[in-house]
Motif scaffolding. Structure first.
Motif, PDB file in Angstrom:
ATOM      1  N   ASP A 123     101.165 107.614  38.314  1.00 11.41           N
ATOM      2  CA  ASP A 123     101.389 108.256  39.611  1.00 11.41           C
ATOM      3  C   ASP A 123     101.018 109.742  39.579  1.00 11.41           C
ATOM      4  OD1 ASP A 123     103.565 108.245  37.757  1.00 11.41           O
ATOM      5  OD2 ASP A 123     104.813 109.225  39.261  1.00 11.41           O
TER       6      ASP A 123
ATOM      7  N   SER B 199     103.549 102.984  36.470  1.00 10.71           N
ATOM      8  CA  SER B 199     104.403 104.160  36.537  1.00 10.71           C
ATOM      9  C   SER B 199     105.851 103.714  36.504  1.00 10.71           C
ATOM     10  CB  SER B 199     104.131 104.945  37.812  1.00 10.71           C
ATOM     11  OG  SER B 199     105.245 105.754  38.077  1.00 10.71           O
TER      12      SER B 199
ATOM     13  N   THR C 140     107.870 105.323  39.654  1.00  9.66           N
ATOM     14  CA  THR C 140     107.722 104.717  40.983  1.00  9.66           C
ATOM     15  C   THR C 140     107.798 103.195  40.905  1.00  9.66           C
ATOM     16  OG1 THR C 140     105.335 104.556  40.792  1.00  9.66           O
ATOM     17  CG2 THR C 140     106.204 106.610  41.675  1.00  9.66           C
TER      18      THR C 140
ATOM     19  N   GLN D 186     105.713 101.221  39.849  1.00 11.10           N
ATOM     20  CA  GLN D 186     104.441 100.589  40.171  1.00 11.10           C
ATOM     21  C   GLN D 186     103.966  99.721  39.000  1.00 11.10           C
ATOM     22  OE1 GLN D 186     101.323 103.420  40.242  1.00 11.10           O
ATOM     23  NE2 GLN D 186      99.907 102.150  41.408  1.00 11.10           N
ATOM     24  N   ARG D 187     103.660  98.460  39.288  1.00 14.88           N
ATOM     25  CA  ARG D 187     103.169  97.464  38.314  1.00 14.88           C
ATOM     26  C   ARG D 187     104.120  97.197  37.140  1.00 14.88           C
ATOM     27  NH1 ARG D 187      98.496 100.388  38.706  1.00 14.88           N
ATOM     28  NH2 ARG D 187      97.249  99.701  40.481  1.00 14.88           N
TER      29      ARG D 187
END
Length: 437
Positions: free
Chosen positions: A297, A330, A333, A335-336
């Motif tokens: 991020d 990340s 956040t 993310q993934r």
């Protein structure tokens, strides 16, 4: 769970010679093999049917006089926090130095067994000097010569006697174990908290918990595995913040106790020597690998070109083993984050892959026929048959040939690459052996 033995002492007392003697390797002195110079500070020792890991702290000192002694003290502190037993090496011909006294002081406070080893006792006359070392307050010195091997058998007996017995873990055996590894501040705790969804890492320091691996059972969203985490409970000691040696010592247990390593890299910093050290540990222990580029991020330009550049750089540094997944994620956040777990699970299943013999031969023999091993001294080398060995820790294949001794590393690598092209072995190391038909 294996035991960890650390060799400490000031420079030139013979730490690497003793390390080589215990791990039966000679290459610490002789050759500069691929990878970092540091990857030969860790090895396994097998004595009377018990195996333990050995770490030589000597390879981690930054050689400049002012920070020199400070570095050594730091390492001794780390060694006492992470190891199960410390071998304190002194030089019998030199007698006790100030630095020896300092190290002894740290070791006397440590709550773990220490064996004082007087090295370079090459002939009988040297034994008279051992009494000098009683002033260190660490009991009788064991006199050895690491160079000739004299006394090392008795030393190993003493090590086994003092090593705590290894308790077998009561974990369900066929549940995969994933370990999150990486250097300090790369976001290991954050990603574990993101997986589990709670901050269980902000925990008070309970005595005795530093050395144990913490297993967290994870069974949400159709996943079922243990997270092996040794980075957990620990007082943040400023001394060890930036110490490369510390991150390696920290990682050894987690890596030894898992099936799949999730190696975290920092997107803002690229690959550093420390990441490579941890990668070498993963390879030495033949563990499966998923690489996670964390803090994605924070990267401004997330174009495909940047991703490709990053990916290629990682694979180049880690060659020849390049068949592993890389995920840009990340922890902050989230993310993934699930992609990481899914991939780790897939990689674990690849580790367990079974390939039928007929299928193996059907695919591999034509490939071998088209590109046979190079003939040596006019002799043609024929590989007639291949099969998978059942019940091994990682997929293991045997190629039967008429002259196995002539098949060299590059050809084995060619065979491995062809196997990876034809079967999904992503992320997992494999063993290839060539035997006499």
């Amino acid at each position: 769970m294996g035991n960890l033995v650390a060799i400490v002492g000031r420079p030139n007392v013979g730490k690497s010679t003793l390390f080589n003697r215990l791990t039966k390797t000679r290459h610490a002195i002789v050759s500069d093999e691929a990878g970092t110079t540091r990857d030969r500070q860790y090895g396994k020792c097998d004595w009377n049917g018990r195996e333990f890991s050995v770490v030589d702290t000597g390879g981690w000192v930054v050689n400049s006089d002012d920070i020199f002694e400070e570095e050594i003290r730091k390492q001794v502190v780390v060694a006492t926090e992470e190891a199960d037993l410390v071998l304190f090496l002194v030089d019998i011909k030199n007698g006790v130095t100030d630095l020896d006294m300092d190290v002894a002081k740290i070791l006397r406070r440590a709550k773990l067994p220490v064996i004082l080893v007087a090295n370079k006792a090459d002939d009988g006359k040297d034994l008279y000097y051992q009494y000098d070392f009683f002033q260190l307050g660490l009991g009788d010195p064991m006199c050895i010569s690491a160079a000739t091997g004299s006394g090392t058998g008795d030393l190993l007996d003493a090590v086994l006697e003092k090593l705590p017995a290894v308790e077998r873990e009561t974990l369900e055996d066929n549940t995969p174990r994933f370990a999150v590894v990486g250097r300090p501040n790369v976001g290991k705790s954050s990603i574990i908290n993101a997986f589990i969804g709670e901050d269980r890492h902000i925990v008070t320091d309970i005595a005795g918990t530093t050395r144990d691996s913490i297993y967290t059972k994870y069974d949400k969203f159709g996943f079922d595995f243990y997270l092996v985490d040794t980075a957990g409970i620990r007082r943040k000691n400023k001394v060890t913040e930036d110490l490369e040696f510390y991150s390696v010592m920290r990682s050894i247990r987690a890596i030894e106790n898992c099936d799949v390593c999730i190696l975290m890299l920092d997107a803002t910093r690229g690959i550093e020597a420390q990441d490579m050290n941890i990668f070498q540990l993963i390879q030495k222990n033949q563990k499966s690998l998923v690489v996670v580029v964390n803090k994605w991020d924070l990267v401004e330009d997330k174009s495909q070109k940047v991703i490709d550049t990053f990916t290629n750089a990682i694979r180049q540094r880690m060659a020849p083993f390049t068949d592993f997944p890389i995920i840009f994620a990340s922890a902050m956040t989230k993310q993934r984050i699930f992609k990481v777990l899914e991939t780790a699970k897939d990689v674990y299943l690849n580790r367990k892959v079974k390939i039928g013999t007929s299928k193996l031969n059907e695919v591999m023999l034509p490939i071998i026929e088209a590109t046979p091993p190079p003939s040596i001294k006019g002799k043609y080398i024929k590989i007639k048959y291949v099969s998978q060995v059942p019940d091994t820790r990682i997929p293991t294949f045997v190629f039967y040939a008429n002259l196995p001794q002539y098949i060299k590393e590059p050809y084995k690598r060619f065979l491995e690459n062809k196997m990876r092209e034809n079967w999904t072995l992503t992320g997992t190391p494999i063993n290839l052996f060539v035997r006499q038909k």
